[in-house]
Design an enzyme around this catalytic site. Sequence first.
Site, PDB file in Angstrom:
ATOM      1  N   LYS A   1       0.893  -1.164   0.000  1.00  0.00           N
ATOM      2  CA  LYS A   1       0.000   0.000   0.000  1.00  0.00           C
ATOM      3  C   LYS A   1       0.929   1.211   0.000  1.00  0.00           C
ATOM      4  O   LYS A   1       0.877   2.080   0.880  1.00  0.00           O
ATOM      5  CB  LYS A   1      -0.900  -0.069   1.251  1.00  0.00           C
TER       6      LYS A   1
ATOM      7  N   ASP B   1      -2.246 -12.341   5.566  1.00  0.00           N
ATOM      8  CA  ASP B   1      -3.235 -13.042   6.387  1.00  0.00           C
ATOM      9  C   ASP B   1      -4.588 -13.014   5.677  1.00  0.00           C
ATOM     10  O   ASP B   1      -5.272 -14.036   5.508  1.00  0.00           O
ATOM     11  CB  ASP B   1      -3.320 -12.307   7.738  1.00  0.00           C
TER      12      ASP B   1
END
Length: 352
Positions: A186, A242
Amino acid sequence: MKIAVLPGDGIGPEIVAQAVKVLNALNLNLTMTEAPIGGAGYEAAGDPLPDATLQLAKDSDAVLLGAVGDWKYDKLERHLRPERGLLRIRKELNLFANLRPALLYPELAGASTLKPEVVSGLDLMIIRELTGDIYFGQPRGISTLENGEREGINTMRYNESEIKRIGRVAFDIAMKRNKKVCSVDKANVLETTELWRQVMIELSAEYPEVELSHMYVDNAAMQLIRAPKQFDVMVTGNIFGDILSDEASMLTGSIGMLPSASLDANNKGMYEPSHGSAPDIAGKDIANPLATILSAAMMLRYTFNDEANAVKVENACKKALAQGYRTADIATEGCHLLGCNAMGDAVVAALN
Ligand code: NAD
Protein backbone atom coordinates in the site's frame (compact mmCIF):
# COMPACT_ATOMS: atom_id res chain seq x y z
CA MET A 1 16.42 -36.93 6.70
CA LYS A 2 14.68 -36.51 10.04
CA ILE A 3 11.01 -35.61 10.30
CA ALA A 4 9.19 -34.72 13.50
CA VAL A 5 5.63 -35.98 13.14
CA LEU A 6 3.17 -34.04 15.31
CA PRO A 7 -0.38 -35.32 14.71
CA GLY A 8 -2.05 -33.02 17.26
CA ASP A 9 -5.78 -33.16 17.95
CA GLY A 10 -9.13 -33.95 16.33
CA ILE A 11 -8.67 -35.36 12.82
CA GLY A 12 -4.89 -34.66 13.11
CA PRO A 13 -3.86 -38.27 13.85
CA GLU A 14 -6.08 -39.66 11.04
CA ILE A 15 -4.84 -37.34 8.30
CA VAL A 16 -1.17 -37.41 9.37
CA ALA A 17 -1.24 -41.22 9.29
CA GLN A 18 -2.15 -41.02 5.58
CA ALA A 19 0.71 -38.63 4.79
CA VAL A 20 3.13 -40.89 6.69
CA LYS A 21 1.82 -43.86 4.69
CA VAL A 22 2.50 -42.04 1.42
CA LEU A 23 6.01 -40.96 2.52
CA ASN A 24 6.82 -44.54 3.55
CA ALA A 25 5.63 -45.83 0.18
CA LEU A 26 8.29 -43.69 -1.54
CA ASN A 27 11.04 -45.79 0.10
CA LEU A 28 13.20 -42.79 0.94
CA ASN A 29 15.70 -42.70 3.75
CA LEU A 30 13.40 -40.93 6.23
CA THR A 31 13.36 -41.18 10.00
CA MET A 32 9.97 -40.17 11.34
CA THR A 33 9.45 -39.65 15.08
CA GLU A 34 6.08 -38.85 16.60
CA ALA A 35 5.41 -36.45 19.49
CA PRO A 36 2.34 -34.74 21.01
CA ILE A 37 1.39 -31.09 20.48
CA GLY A 38 -1.71 -28.99 21.24
CA GLY A 39 -4.37 -30.67 23.36
CA ALA A 40 -2.45 -33.94 23.04
CA GLY A 41 0.62 -32.18 24.47
CA TYR A 42 -1.44 -30.82 27.34
CA GLU A 43 -2.82 -34.30 28.10
CA ALA A 44 0.63 -35.91 27.93
CA ALA A 45 2.77 -33.30 29.69
CA GLY A 46 0.53 -30.46 30.89
CA ASP A 47 1.90 -28.19 28.14
CA PRO A 48 0.60 -27.61 24.57
CA LEU A 49 4.23 -27.61 23.43
CA PRO A 50 6.07 -30.07 25.69
CA ASP A 51 9.85 -29.52 25.98
CA ALA A 52 10.54 -32.92 24.40
CA THR A 53 8.35 -32.07 21.39
CA LEU A 54 10.11 -28.74 20.87
CA GLN A 55 13.51 -30.42 21.17
CA LEU A 56 12.50 -33.09 18.64
CA ALA A 57 11.32 -30.36 16.22
CA LYS A 58 14.60 -28.47 16.66
CA ASP A 59 16.63 -31.62 16.05
CA SER A 60 14.68 -32.55 12.91
CA ASP A 61 15.02 -31.28 9.34
CA ALA A 62 11.28 -30.80 8.96
CA VAL A 63 8.06 -30.98 10.94
CA LEU A 64 4.85 -32.58 9.67
CA LEU A 65 1.89 -31.28 11.65
CA GLY A 66 -1.77 -32.32 11.64
CA ALA A 67 -3.83 -29.69 13.44
CA VAL A 68 -4.43 -28.58 17.01
CA GLY A 69 -7.48 -27.61 19.02
CA ASP A 70 -10.67 -28.94 20.42
CA TRP A 71 -13.59 -27.13 22.01
CA LYS A 72 -13.02 -29.10 25.21
CA TYR A 73 -9.85 -27.04 25.83
CA ASP A 74 -11.56 -23.65 25.40
CA LYS A 75 -11.87 -23.14 29.16
CA LEU A 76 -8.18 -23.68 29.89
CA GLU A 77 -6.02 -20.70 30.82
CA ARG A 78 -4.80 -18.99 27.65
CA HIS A 79 -1.17 -20.20 27.89
CA LEU A 80 -2.32 -23.83 28.16
CA ARG A 81 -4.61 -23.78 25.14
CA PRO A 82 -3.67 -25.92 22.11
CA GLU A 83 -3.24 -22.93 19.75
CA ARG A 84 -0.49 -21.58 22.03
CA GLY A 85 1.59 -24.65 21.18
CA LEU A 86 1.30 -23.83 17.50
CA LEU A 87 2.21 -20.15 17.85
CA ARG A 88 5.18 -21.02 20.07
CA ILE A 89 6.63 -23.68 17.78
CA ARG A 90 6.44 -21.27 14.79
CA LYS A 91 8.29 -18.63 16.80
CA GLU A 92 10.85 -21.01 18.33
CA LEU A 93 11.73 -22.38 14.89
CA ASN A 94 11.91 -18.88 13.36
CA LEU A 95 9.52 -19.73 10.57
CA PHE A 96 9.22 -16.37 8.83
CA ALA A 97 7.97 -17.45 5.40
CA ASN A 98 4.50 -18.86 5.01
CA LEU A 99 3.77 -20.51 1.68
CA ARG A 100 0.16 -21.13 0.78
CA PRO A 101 -0.53 -22.53 -2.65
CA ALA A 102 -4.05 -22.15 -4.00
CA LEU A 103 -4.38 -24.85 -6.58
CA LEU A 104 -7.57 -26.01 -8.17
CA TYR A 105 -7.63 -29.35 -9.92
CA PRO A 106 -9.97 -29.20 -12.94
CA GLU A 107 -11.91 -32.17 -11.47
CA LEU A 108 -12.89 -29.97 -8.49
CA ALA A 109 -13.74 -26.77 -10.37
CA GLY A 110 -17.40 -27.22 -9.39
CA ALA A 111 -16.46 -26.94 -5.69
CA SER A 112 -15.58 -23.23 -6.00
CA THR A 113 -18.19 -20.51 -5.59
CA LEU A 114 -16.68 -18.80 -8.64
CA LYS A 115 -17.40 -19.77 -12.25
CA PRO A 116 -15.38 -22.84 -13.32
CA GLU A 117 -13.74 -20.95 -16.22
CA VAL A 118 -12.40 -18.31 -13.77
CA VAL A 119 -10.77 -20.82 -11.40
CA SER A 120 -10.24 -24.09 -13.28
CA GLY A 121 -6.51 -24.82 -13.45
CA LEU A 122 -5.67 -22.09 -10.93
CA ASP A 123 -2.11 -22.47 -9.60
CA LEU A 124 -1.15 -19.56 -7.38
CA MET A 125 1.42 -19.34 -4.57
CA ILE A 126 0.91 -16.75 -1.84
CA ILE A 127 3.98 -15.99 0.24
CA ARG A 128 3.24 -14.22 3.49
CA GLU A 129 5.83 -12.79 5.88
CA LEU A 130 5.00 -14.34 9.23
CA THR A 131 7.09 -12.81 12.01
CA GLY A 132 6.94 -9.03 11.55
CA ASP A 133 4.59 -6.18 10.57
CA ILE A 134 1.79 -4.65 12.62
CA TYR A 135 1.20 -7.95 14.47
CA PHE A 136 4.53 -7.63 16.29
CA GLY A 137 5.60 -3.95 15.97
CA GLN A 138 6.12 -1.81 19.08
CA PRO A 139 4.69 0.39 20.54
CA ARG A 140 1.36 -1.33 20.92
CA GLY A 141 -1.44 -1.41 23.44
CA ILE A 142 -4.51 0.38 24.71
CA SER A 143 -3.94 3.44 26.88
CA THR A 144 -6.05 6.22 28.36
CA LEU A 145 -5.52 9.75 27.11
CA GLU A 146 -5.48 12.86 29.31
CA ASN A 147 -9.13 13.56 28.46
CA GLY A 148 -10.08 10.10 29.73
CA GLU A 149 -10.72 8.65 26.27
CA ARG A 150 -9.09 5.31 25.41
CA GLU A 151 -6.73 4.92 22.45
CA GLY A 152 -5.51 1.75 20.72
CA ILE A 153 -2.08 1.65 19.07
CA ASN A 154 -0.35 -0.84 16.80
CA THR A 155 2.75 -0.14 14.77
CA MET A 156 3.51 -1.32 11.25
CA ARG A 157 7.27 -1.89 10.97
CA TYR A 158 9.58 -3.70 8.57
CA ASN A 159 13.31 -3.25 8.28
CA GLU A 160 15.27 -3.78 5.10
CA SER A 161 16.68 -7.19 5.99
CA GLU A 162 13.26 -8.56 6.90
CA ILE A 163 11.88 -7.45 3.52
CA LYS A 164 14.89 -8.80 1.63
CA ARG A 165 14.62 -12.16 3.39
CA ILE A 166 10.99 -12.77 2.38
CA GLY A 167 11.57 -11.25 -1.07
CA ARG A 168 14.34 -13.75 -1.71
CA VAL A 169 12.02 -16.63 -0.83
CA ALA A 170 9.49 -15.30 -3.35
CA PHE A 171 12.03 -14.84 -6.16
CA ASP A 172 13.62 -18.25 -5.53
CA ILE A 173 10.23 -19.95 -5.66
CA ALA A 174 9.22 -18.02 -8.78
CA MET A 175 12.39 -19.32 -10.46
CA LYS A 176 11.04 -22.86 -9.96
CA ARG A 177 7.61 -21.85 -11.32
CA ASN A 178 6.50 -19.38 -14.01
CA LYS A 179 9.01 -16.66 -13.06
CA LYS A 180 6.47 -14.00 -12.12
CA VAL A 181 6.33 -12.21 -8.75
CA CYS A 182 3.59 -9.77 -7.80
CA SER A 183 4.52 -7.79 -4.69
CA VAL A 184 1.49 -6.49 -2.81
CA ASP A 185 1.73 -3.28 -0.77
CA LYS A 186 0.00 0.00 0.00
CA ALA A 187 2.93 2.16 -1.03
CA ASN A 188 0.71 5.11 -1.91
CA VAL A 189 -0.29 5.55 1.75
CA LEU A 190 2.05 3.62 4.08
CA GLU A 191 5.77 4.45 4.31
CA THR A 192 6.54 0.95 5.63
CA THR A 193 5.30 -0.51 2.39
CA GLU A 194 6.94 2.24 0.33
CA LEU A 195 10.21 0.82 1.69
CA TRP A 196 8.88 -2.68 0.96
CA ARG A 197 8.43 -1.72 -2.70
CA GLN A 198 11.89 -0.10 -2.96
CA VAL A 199 13.61 -3.17 -1.50
CA MET A 200 11.69 -5.53 -3.80
CA ILE A 201 12.81 -3.47 -6.81
CA GLU A 202 16.45 -3.49 -5.62
CA LEU A 203 16.32 -7.24 -5.01
CA SER A 204 14.82 -7.92 -8.43
CA ALA A 205 18.15 -6.88 -10.00
CA GLU A 206 19.53 -10.19 -8.73
CA TYR A 207 16.77 -12.10 -10.54
CA PRO A 208 16.75 -10.76 -14.13
CA GLU A 209 14.69 -13.73 -15.34
CA VAL A 210 11.81 -12.98 -12.97
CA GLU A 211 9.17 -10.45 -13.97
CA LEU A 212 8.33 -8.29 -10.93
CA SER A 213 5.07 -6.37 -10.72
CA HIS A 214 3.47 -4.37 -7.90
CA MET A 215 -0.13 -4.10 -6.82
CA TYR A 216 -1.90 -2.17 -4.07
CA VAL A 217 -3.57 -4.50 -1.60
CA ASP A 218 -7.10 -3.27 -2.28
CA ASN A 219 -6.68 -3.94 -5.99
CA ALA A 220 -5.08 -7.34 -5.25
CA ALA A 221 -8.14 -8.33 -3.20
CA MET A 222 -10.32 -7.44 -6.18
CA GLN A 223 -8.09 -9.06 -8.84
CA LEU A 224 -7.99 -12.34 -6.87
CA ILE A 225 -11.72 -12.67 -7.42
CA ARG A 226 -11.85 -11.10 -10.91
CA ALA A 227 -9.02 -12.97 -12.62
CA PRO A 228 -6.98 -15.10 -10.18
CA LYS A 229 -5.13 -16.96 -12.94
CA GLN A 230 -3.11 -13.80 -13.79
CA PHE A 231 -0.91 -14.49 -10.72
CA ASP A 232 2.00 -16.90 -10.30
CA VAL A 233 3.73 -15.92 -7.03
CA MET A 234 2.30 -13.20 -4.80
CA VAL A 235 4.47 -11.88 -1.93
CA THR A 236 3.28 -9.61 0.84
CA GLY A 237 3.59 -8.66 4.51
CA ASN A 238 2.00 -10.31 7.49
CA ILE A 239 -1.35 -8.53 7.75
CA PHE A 240 -2.08 -8.24 4.01
CA GLY A 241 -0.99 -11.88 3.57
CA ASP A 242 -3.24 -13.04 6.39
CA ILE A 243 -6.28 -11.65 4.61
CA LEU A 244 -5.33 -12.40 1.00
CA SER A 245 -4.31 -16.02 1.68
CA ASP A 246 -7.69 -16.76 3.26
CA GLU A 247 -9.42 -15.10 0.35
CA ALA A 248 -7.36 -17.16 -2.10
CA SER A 249 -8.08 -20.39 -0.24
CA MET A 250 -11.77 -19.92 -0.91
CA LEU A 251 -11.14 -19.73 -4.66
CA THR A 252 -10.64 -23.47 -4.51
CA GLY A 253 -13.77 -24.02 -2.45
CA SER A 254 -12.51 -27.01 -0.49
CA ILE A 255 -10.55 -26.51 2.68
CA GLY A 256 -9.57 -30.18 2.80
CA MET A 257 -7.34 -29.71 -0.26
CA LEU A 258 -5.02 -26.90 0.82
CA PRO A 259 -1.48 -27.55 2.04
CA SER A 260 0.91 -25.03 3.60
CA ALA A 261 4.55 -24.63 4.51
CA SER A 262 6.33 -22.30 6.92
CA LEU A 263 10.07 -21.98 6.33
CA ASP A 264 13.10 -20.59 8.16
CA ALA A 265 16.17 -19.04 6.54
CA ASN A 266 17.69 -22.48 5.83
CA ASN A 267 14.55 -24.03 4.33
CA LYS A 268 13.84 -26.03 7.44
CA GLY A 269 10.08 -26.09 7.51
CA MET A 270 6.88 -26.97 9.21
CA TYR A 271 4.27 -28.46 6.89
CA GLU A 272 0.59 -28.60 7.72
CA PRO A 273 -2.84 -28.48 6.11
CA SER A 274 -4.49 -25.03 6.06
CA HIS A 275 -7.55 -26.33 7.88
CA GLY A 276 -8.07 -26.96 11.59
CA SER A 277 -8.63 -30.07 13.67
CA ALA A 278 -12.31 -30.47 12.67
CA PRO A 279 -13.46 -31.93 16.01
CA ASP A 280 -16.95 -32.35 14.52
CA ILE A 281 -15.75 -35.21 12.29
CA ALA A 282 -12.82 -36.55 14.34
CA GLY A 283 -12.58 -40.32 14.76
CA LYS A 284 -15.15 -41.01 12.03
CA ASP A 285 -12.68 -41.83 9.24
CA ILE A 286 -14.32 -39.31 6.89
CA ALA A 287 -11.76 -36.45 6.90
CA ASN A 288 -10.01 -35.50 3.67
CA PRO A 289 -6.28 -36.34 4.02
CA LEU A 290 -5.21 -34.70 0.72
CA ALA A 291 -4.18 -31.31 2.20
CA THR A 292 -1.83 -33.15 4.58
CA ILE A 293 -0.48 -35.45 1.87
CA LEU A 294 0.10 -32.38 -0.36
CA SER A 295 1.88 -30.71 2.59
CA ALA A 296 4.22 -33.71 2.69
CA ALA A 297 4.86 -33.14 -1.04
CA MET A 298 5.79 -29.52 -0.24
CA MET A 299 8.21 -30.87 2.39
CA LEU A 300 9.93 -33.00 -0.24
CA ARG A 301 10.19 -29.97 -2.56
CA TYR A 302 11.24 -27.19 -0.20
CA THR A 303 13.17 -28.85 2.63
CA PHE A 304 14.53 -31.98 0.95
CA ASN A 305 14.96 -30.45 -2.52
CA ASP A 306 13.39 -33.56 -4.04
CA GLU A 307 11.27 -32.16 -6.86
CA ALA A 308 10.83 -35.57 -8.52
CA ASN A 309 9.17 -37.18 -5.52
CA ALA A 310 7.16 -34.03 -4.73
CA VAL A 311 5.68 -34.14 -8.23
CA LYS A 312 5.15 -37.89 -7.90
CA VAL A 313 3.01 -37.38 -4.77
CA GLU A 314 1.08 -34.49 -6.33
CA ASN A 315 0.41 -36.52 -9.47
CA ALA A 316 -0.80 -39.44 -7.36
CA CYS A 317 -3.34 -37.13 -5.64
CA LYS A 318 -4.46 -35.85 -9.04
CA LYS A 319 -4.75 -39.40 -10.36
CA ALA A 320 -6.89 -40.50 -7.40
CA LEU A 321 -9.22 -37.56 -8.09
CA ALA A 322 -9.27 -38.28 -11.83
CA GLN A 323 -10.25 -41.87 -10.99
CA GLY A 324 -13.33 -40.43 -9.31
CA TYR A 325 -12.26 -41.02 -5.70
CA ARG A 326 -13.61 -38.41 -3.28
CA THR A 327 -13.93 -37.91 0.46
CA ALA A 328 -17.27 -36.59 1.72
CA ASP A 329 -16.25 -32.89 1.74
CA ILE A 330 -15.54 -32.89 -2.03
CA ALA A 331 -18.07 -35.53 -3.07
CA THR A 332 -19.89 -35.04 -6.36
CA GLU A 333 -22.66 -37.03 -7.97
CA GLY A 334 -21.53 -40.42 -9.25
CA CYS A 335 -18.14 -40.25 -7.50
CA HIS A 336 -16.52 -43.12 -5.65
CA LEU A 337 -16.85 -42.10 -1.99
CA LEU A 338 -13.94 -43.07 0.25
CA GLY A 339 -13.04 -42.65 3.92
CA CYS A 340 -9.82 -41.01 5.12
CA ASN A 341 -7.83 -44.22 5.35
CA ALA A 342 -9.04 -45.55 1.98
CA MET A 343 -8.18 -42.21 0.31
CA GLY A 344 -4.64 -42.59 1.69
CA ASP A 345 -4.54 -46.08 0.15
CA ALA A 346 -5.85 -44.73 -3.18
CA VAL A 347 -3.00 -42.19 -3.30
CA VAL A 348 -0.42 -44.87 -2.45
CA ALA A 349 -1.86 -47.10 -5.22
CA ALA A 350 -1.71 -44.16 -7.65
CA LEU A 351 1.99 -43.58 -6.88
CA ASN A 352 2.87 -46.47 -9.14
P1 NAD B 1 -11.76 -26.39 10.97
O1 NAD B 1 -10.90 -26.06 9.81
O2 NAD B 1 -11.24 -27.40 11.91
O3 NAD B 1 -13.18 -26.90 10.43
C1 NAD B 1 -14.05 -26.08 9.64
C2 NAD B 1 -15.03 -27.00 8.88
O4 NAD B 1 -14.32 -27.68 7.84
C3 NAD B 1 -15.63 -28.10 9.75
O5 NAD B 1 -16.95 -28.34 9.35
C4 NAD B 1 -14.78 -29.31 9.44
O6 NAD B 1 -15.48 -30.55 9.60
C5 NAD B 1 -14.40 -29.07 8.00
N1 NAD B 1 -13.06 -29.64 7.70
C6 NAD B 1 -11.86 -29.15 8.08
N2 NAD B 1 -10.87 -29.93 7.65
C7 NAD B 1 -11.45 -30.93 6.95
C8 NAD B 1 -10.94 -32.07 6.28
N3 NAD B 1 -9.62 -32.35 6.18
N4 NAD B 1 -11.82 -32.90 5.69
C9 NAD B 1 -13.15 -32.66 5.74
N5 NAD B 1 -13.69 -31.59 6.37
C10 NAD B 1 -12.85 -30.75 6.98
O7 NAD B 1 -12.07 -25.02 11.71
P2 NAD B 1 -12.91 -24.74 13.05
O8 NAD B 1 -14.08 -25.66 13.13
O9 NAD B 1 -13.11 -23.30 13.08
O10 NAD B 1 -11.92 -25.08 14.23
C11 NAD B 1 -11.89 -26.33 14.90
C12 NAD B 1 -10.67 -26.38 15.82
O11 NAD B 1 -9.50 -26.28 15.01
C13 NAD B 1 -10.61 -25.20 16.79
O12 NAD B 1 -10.17 -25.68 18.04
C14 NAD B 1 -9.57 -24.27 16.18
O13 NAD B 1 -8.91 -23.50 17.14
C15 NAD B 1 -8.65 -25.25 15.52
N6 NAD B 1 -7.86 -24.72 14.40
C16 NAD B 1 -6.59 -25.17 14.29
C17 NAD B 1 -5.79 -24.78 13.21
C18 NAD B 1 -4.42 -25.37 13.11
O14 NAD B 1 -4.08 -26.31 13.79
N7 NAD B 1 -3.58 -24.85 12.23
C19 NAD B 1 -6.32 -23.92 12.23
C20 NAD B 1 -7.65 -23.49 12.35
C21 NAD B 1 -8.42 -23.91 13.44
